[in-house]
Design an enzyme around this catalytic site. Structure first.
Site, PDB file in Angstrom:
ATOM      1  N   TYR A  54     -12.637  54.812  10.983  1.00  0.00           N
ATOM      2  CA  TYR A  54     -13.395  55.324   9.823  1.00  0.00           C
ATOM      3  C   TYR A  54     -12.986  56.766   9.495  1.00  0.00           C
ATOM      4  CZ  TYR A  54     -16.303  51.430  11.478  1.00  0.00           C
ATOM      5  OH  TYR A  54     -16.754  50.207  11.905  1.00  0.00           O
ATOM      6  N   TRP A  58     -19.089  59.117   6.195  1.00  0.00           N
ATOM      7  CA  TRP A  58     -20.071  58.054   5.922  1.00  0.00           C
ATOM      8  C   TRP A  58     -21.454  58.640   5.821  1.00  0.00           C
ATOM      9  CZ3 TRP A  58     -15.508  55.952   6.924  1.00  0.00           C
ATOM     10  CH2 TRP A  58     -15.260  54.653   6.467  1.00  0.00           C
ATOM     11  N   GLY A 223     -26.475  49.274   6.487  1.00  0.00           N
ATOM     12  CA  GLY A 223     -25.894  49.885   7.679  1.00  0.00           C
ATOM     13  C   GLY A 223     -25.688  48.855   8.781  1.00  0.00           C
ATOM     14  N   ASP A 225     -24.220  45.913   8.759  1.00  0.00           N
ATOM     15  CA  ASP A 225     -23.411  45.171   7.790  1.00  0.00           C
ATOM     16  C   ASP A 225     -23.404  43.653   7.950  1.00  0.00           C
ATOM     17  OD1 ASP A 225     -22.918  47.837   7.565  1.00  0.00           O
ATOM     18  OD2 ASP A 225     -20.763  47.626   7.324  1.00  0.00           O
ATOM     19  N   TYR A 414     -19.896  42.418  15.783  1.00  0.00           N
ATOM     20  CA  TYR A 414     -20.485  43.402  14.908  1.00  0.00           C
ATOM     21  C   TYR A 414     -21.877  43.069  14.357  1.00  0.00           C
ATOM     22  CZ  TYR A 414     -19.109  46.705  11.162  1.00  0.00           C
ATOM     23  OH  TYR A 414     -18.980  47.732  10.306  1.00  0.00           O
ATOM     24  N   GLU A 458     -18.545  52.777  19.777  1.00  0.00           N
ATOM     25  CA  GLU A 458     -19.275  52.457  18.542  1.00  0.00           C
ATOM     26  C   GLU A 458     -20.450  51.510  18.839  1.00  0.00           C
ATOM     27  OE1 GLU A 458     -16.717  50.526  15.741  1.00  0.00           O
ATOM     28  OE2 GLU A 458     -18.201  50.533  14.115  1.00  0.00           O
TER      29      GLU A 458
HETATM   30  C1  2M8 Z   1     -19.709  50.208   9.534  1.00  0.00           C
HETATM   31  O1  2M8 Z   1     -19.529  49.964   8.154  1.00  0.00           O
HETATM   32  C2  2M8 Z   1     -18.274  50.141   7.472  1.00  0.00           C
HETATM   33  C3  2M8 Z   1     -18.508  49.879   6.002  1.00  0.00           C
HETATM   34  O2  2M8 Z   1     -19.364  50.835   5.505  1.00  0.00           O
HETATM   35  C4  2M8 Z   1     -17.179  49.204   7.921  1.00  0.00           C
HETATM   36  O3  2M8 Z   1     -17.440  48.217   8.601  1.00  0.00           O
HETATM   37  O4  2M8 Z   1     -16.030  49.465   7.534  1.00  0.00           O
HETATM   38  C5  2M8 Z   1     -21.222  50.062   9.820  1.00  0.00           C
HETATM   39  O5  2M8 Z   1     -21.472  49.999  11.204  1.00  0.00           O
HETATM   40  C6  2M8 Z   1     -21.992  51.196   9.164  1.00  0.00           C
HETATM   41  O6  2M8 Z   1     -23.338  51.157   9.538  1.00  0.00           O
HETATM   42  C7  2M8 Z   1     -21.394  52.559   9.528  1.00  0.00           C
HETATM   43  O7  2M8 Z   1     -22.019  53.559   8.785  1.00  0.00           O
HETATM   44  C8  2M8 Z   1     -19.878  52.609   9.277  1.00  0.00           C
HETATM   45  C9  2M8 Z   1     -19.233  53.885   9.809  1.00  0.00           C
HETATM   46  O8  2M8 Z   1     -19.657  54.162  11.111  1.00  0.00           O
HETATM   47  O9  2M8 Z   1     -19.242  51.499   9.914  1.00  0.00           O
END
Ligand code: 2M8
Length: 489
Positions: A54, A58, A223, A225, A414, A458
């Protein structure tokens, strides 16, 4: 020296001058490890959730990260929150991702070109897939922060067009509470009208069901997802797998596909997002045209907690706390009337399109525990669920994301079974809010045990405690600091 390392030196946080005195050697080491992750994930303007998976900023991650930075680098926490809110849209929504123009489209999908439907700013000339290649040109998501008083030029950073749970008032309050003073009060003063606008957006534009609860327009907005809470509503969304021929998933190139959403689910995620985007991210008449509209108990509980916290913030910045208290009360009442099922003793997501509540027992159904005025019988139901074999923390493991006894409980995938740190941090807060100190302490110990043994992942396997997903994850590190600082005396 990397940019992040330079900044660490500038802010001097690596040596953790704020190391709580009462920590023993092992805890001090856990503290330093956590602080170092926050340092490494700091870009100079904001913190990324993870360097591998990521690489942008976010939204709700920033709230949790603030809770941890409050202990080691409060000035960075304020900068992080500012950086997010500079990308707030004129209608008050705070986008779930604010993109870093220094990162190429290749490094994260869905990136800016997906959300804007425009030419990506990808600077990687080799990026020739459907994720977008094109001339080197910056694009800005609709809004992009432009127009907000004091931020007329916008943040200059493109963003997504959906939101995430509003945990930022809680994050900001924690930063202020841990390190108060004039400068902190000034930061709170800057944030307050923006936090109010964020709540206003959710209260007015997203009340699709008409009962006072905000609807999410995409599973990503929750959140959580890939939670089973969305399965029924998601199954009603037409499956168009062709969408995956136009775009390339990046997540399953970085972590095992067994841990991530299936292709069918992912195709639906993309088509829901495209539907919202192609409607110009407008919220008017969503009920008539949008394929996914769900009232999430977790999202609304956090919206209520934001009002409770805004009442405290209002007192510091000289605003009237009463409307926030009243709204927190309304949200609590609407949640209690609409999403609680006395038969299960917990809350369930409601599909606005069909009026049906999901039968799945998911951890977002426990989150209303954070609301101080939740009716006593419902508090008792949630506490019983947390202690039951379905979610029980007796085995020394924190609360999993889904009912352990469900046939489709999946310890790896997930949000469909694994343990998440942020959710458990909130549950601990809820337990404390309702005086369940002993259970709260059991949860705190179980969480710390996980990071000591597995690292700052995570998420975690709910049976073995093994780390899954991305290592060196910011909110896990941040909340570890908070749990360590918060030893019972
Ligand atoms: C996850 O979400 C993102 C999309 O927003 C992803 O899967 O690419 C989720 O766990 C979300 O809750 C979290 O904010 C994000 C970044 O940690 O990852």
């Amino acid at each position: 020296m990397s940019h992040a390392a330079k900044h660490v030196r500038a802010t001097g946080s690596t040596e953790s001058p704020d190391l709580p005195r009462q920590l023993g050697d092992a805890d001090a080491q856990t503290w330093r490890g956590a602080a170092a992750i926050l340092d490494a994930n700091w870009t100079g303007t904001h913190t990324v959730p993870s360097r591998t998976l990521y690489p942008h900023q976010w939204s709700w991650d920033a709230g949790f990260i603030g809770v941890g930075l409050a202990h080691v680098a409060p000035e960075r926490a304020w900068q992080d929150l500012r950086s997010l809110f500079e990308a707030q849209w004129p209608d008050g929504r705070v986008p779930h991702i604010v993109f870093d123009p220094g990162v190429t489209e290749r490094d994260y999908f869905p990136g800016p070109s997906f959300w804007t439907g425009g030419t990506p700013y990808a600077t990687d000339p080799a990026a020739q897939d459907g994720n977008g290649a094109g001339p080197r040109r910056a694009v800005r998501a609709p809004g992009g922060g432009a127009g907000w008083p004091g931020n007329e030029a916008g943040s200059g950073r493109p963003s997504s067009g959906i939101v995430q749970p509003p945990v930022h008032a809680v994050g900001a309050w924690e930063v202020y509470r841990r390190a108060p003073g004039d400068a902190a009060a000034e930061e709170l003063g800057w944030l307050y009208p923006r936090l109010v606008a964020q709540q206003e957006y959710l209260t007015t534009c997203r009340d699709v069901g008409g009962a006072g609860l905000a609807a999410i327009v995409h599973p990503w907005e929750s959140g959580l997802d890939n939670s089973p809470a969305w399965d029924e509503a998601l199954a009603a969304v037409p499956l168009a797998v062709e969408v995956l021929h136009r775009y390339t998933r990046r997540d399953i190139q970085v972590v095992s596909s067994d841990h991530r959403p299936t292709d069918d689910d992912y195709a639906r995620y993309l088509s829901i997002a495209l539907s919202y985007r192609d409607g110009g991210y407008r919220d008017a008449e969503l009920g008539a045209r949008h394929p996914f509209l769900v009232e999430c108990p977790g999202f609304n509980a956090l919206r209520g907690l934001a009002e409770v916290t805004l009442a405290r913030i209002a007192e510091v910045v000289g605003a009237d706390p009463a409307p926030h208290r009243a709204r927190a009360r309304d949200i609590t009442r609407q949640l209690a009337e609409r999403l609680f099922d006395p038969a299960t003793g917990m809350f369930h997501a409601l599909d606005v399109r069909t009026g049906r509540r999901s039968a799945a027992r998911c951890v977002n159904g426990l989150l209303p525990l954070v609301l101080p005025e939740l009716p006593v019988a419902q508090v008792a139901g949630l506490v019983a669920a947390i202690g039951s074999a379905r979610f029980g923390i007796d085995a020394g493991m924190p609360v999993p994301s889904y009912d352990r006894s469900a046939a489709d409980f999946d310890p790896l995938r997930y949000w469909r079974g694994p343990v998440w740190f942020n959710i458990n941090w909130l549950l601990r807060l809820g337990l404390r809010t309702h005086g369940r100190e002993q259970l709260a302490e059991t949860l705190r110990s179980a969480l710390l045990h996980l990071v000591r043994h597995s690292g700052y992942y995570e998420y975690f396997h709910p049976g073995t405690g093994a780390g899954i997903g991305s290592p060196a994850f910011s909110w896990t590190a941040a909340l570890t600091l908070d749990l360590l600082a918060d030893q019972p005396r």
